[in-house]
Design an enzyme around this catalytic site. Structure first.
Site, mmCIF file in Angstrom:
data_model
loop_
_atom_site.group_PDB
_atom_site.id
_atom_site.type_symbol
_atom_site.label_atom_id
_atom_site.label_comp_id
_atom_site.label_asym_id
_atom_site.label_seq_id
_atom_site.Cartn_x
_atom_site.Cartn_y
_atom_site.Cartn_z
ATOM 1 N N LYS A 111 11.533 21.460 -5.786
ATOM 2 C CA LYS A 111 12.571 21.696 -6.792
ATOM 3 C C LYS A 111 12.157 21.200 -8.170
ATOM 4 C CE LYS A 111 16.784 22.040 -4.051
ATOM 5 N NZ LYS A 111 18.171 21.574 -3.896
ATOM 6 N N LYS A 194 12.735 32.474 3.874
ATOM 7 C CA LYS A 194 14.113 32.272 4.317
ATOM 8 C C LYS A 194 15.101 33.045 3.446
ATOM 9 C CE LYS A 194 16.627 28.468 4.928
ATOM 10 N NZ LYS A 194 17.102 27.098 5.092
ATOM 11 N N LYS A 197 20.234 31.605 -1.128
ATOM 12 C CA LYS A 197 21.218 31.933 -2.149
ATOM 13 C C LYS A 197 20.608 31.916 -3.537
ATOM 14 C CE LYS A 197 23.502 27.528 -1.193
ATOM 15 N NZ LYS A 197 24.834 27.020 -0.878
#
Ligand code: TRP
Length: 332
Positions: A111, A194, A197
């Site tokens: 991140k 994966k 969102k």
């Protein structure tokens, strides 16, 4: 006593992966465990969030929990920021957490990216807050996906560090709750990634708010390979897209992957996709309809969250008082 704690971030776009990989399994747990399901808004702000969108997403996750079958009378449903113990306990636990442990966290590295110095302290301390979530309730079992296992491992280490530092056996070491039935749902555009969102392409995921047409269209356009479907599970090897779509079908119909492969052996993708769209719409439409119904009455959602916050707060405040006593904070 067994107690479950888990949570989802209110950051928009709840999708099929959240349902098949998490929420659907929580529904089964609520019969056998005391369950606490959180909407982790404090975690959400470790990256920038639009305030109005955050509020809306918090209600949306709540609505999704209920629409998917989590019973707000049997379980505690609340948003994290309404219970002070999370942020407070994170401080106490942070004081026991060596930087070396945090430096190993792969999610932070992903991140934060290359601009490590630009990342916020909150993003770095994210796993400590997650440990506080779990330990504030002395949860014994935590259903998490593959990507959160390292954080749960850290929560166990932090619980052990507290117990050792103060010579107590206060925190149980939380166990990961692994489901044989949890499905790792992959992107419809790339079967090796994966479903997420945060993926920019809407075509990559089926949102829980998608209507029947959108679901069917996304499945029709899902990436495939040029071959017909295999006649054995082994034949799925190296065919990530076929494996993903057949895995989704198996999960939605509660069948084994073997049974699904047998059912569609030798079929064309187009035939299979038609069948998959039908079952996806059949399972998801009632959920979407219920979510829409709930979202039309925000007052009712807020009432669920208020009740949950009261219950969760009472429990966590009690433990926090004991923790502060152990730590030696004077209550004058
Ligand atoms: N980090 C989790 C995720 O992104 C969400 C989460 C926050 C959580 N606190 C938790 C999950 C405590 C389980 C237990 O999926």
């Amino acid at each position: 006593m067994n107690r479950i704690f888990s949570g989802i971030q209110p950051t928009g776009n709840l999708h099929l992966g959240n349902y098949l990989g998490a929420i659907r399994n929580w529904v089964k747990l609520q019969r056998d465990f005391e369950c606490i399901f959180c909407i982790v808004d404090l975690h959400a702000i470790t990256v920038p969030q639009e305030p109005a969108a955050l509020r809306k997403a918090t209600r949306e996750v709540t609505a999704a929990y209920i629409a998917c079958g989590i019973d707000p009378d049997a379980c505690t449903i609340f948003n994290q920021s309404t219970v002070r113990a999370h942020a407070e306990l994170a401080w106490t636990l942070g004081c026991l957490t060596p930087l070396g442990w945090l430096n190993r966290m792969t999610q932070f590295k992903e991140k934060a990216g290359k601009q490590r110095d630009e990342a916020g302290l909150g993003l770095y301390a994210y796993p400590v807050l997650m440990a506080a979530d779990i330990l504030a309730y002395k949860a014994t079992h935590v259903p998490v996906g593959e990507d959160q296992k390292q954080h749960l491992e850290l929560a166990r280490d932090i619980a052990g560090a507290f117990n050792r530092r103060y010579g107590v056996e206060f925190f149980p070491l939380p166990e990961p709750q692994i489901f044989g039935t949890a499905t790792r749902v992959m992107s419809l555009r790339d079967g090796t990634r994966k479903m997420s969102k945060s993926e920019p392409s809407e075509q990559s995921r089926i949102n829980l708010t998608d209507d029947a047409d959108a679901i069917a269209q996304k499945i029709r356009r899902a990436k495939t390979d040029p071959h017909s479907l295999p006649d054995s599970v082994k034949g799925l090897e190296g065919r990530a897209e076929a494996e993903n779509l057949m895995g989704i079908y198996a999960a939605l119909t509660d069948k084994s992957i073997e049974a699904v492969v047998a059912e569609f052996a030798g079929a064309q993708f187009s035939t299979f996709k038609g069948a998959l769209a039908d079952v996806a719409v059949a399972v998801l439409s009632p959920i979407t309809a219920e979510m829409n119904r709930l979202m039309a009455d925000p007052g009712a959602i807020d009432a669920v969250l208020r009740r949950g916050a009261e219950r969760a707060g009472a429990m966590a405040d009690g433990y926090l008082r004991e923790i502060y006593e152990i730590v030696g904070f004077l209550r004058p």
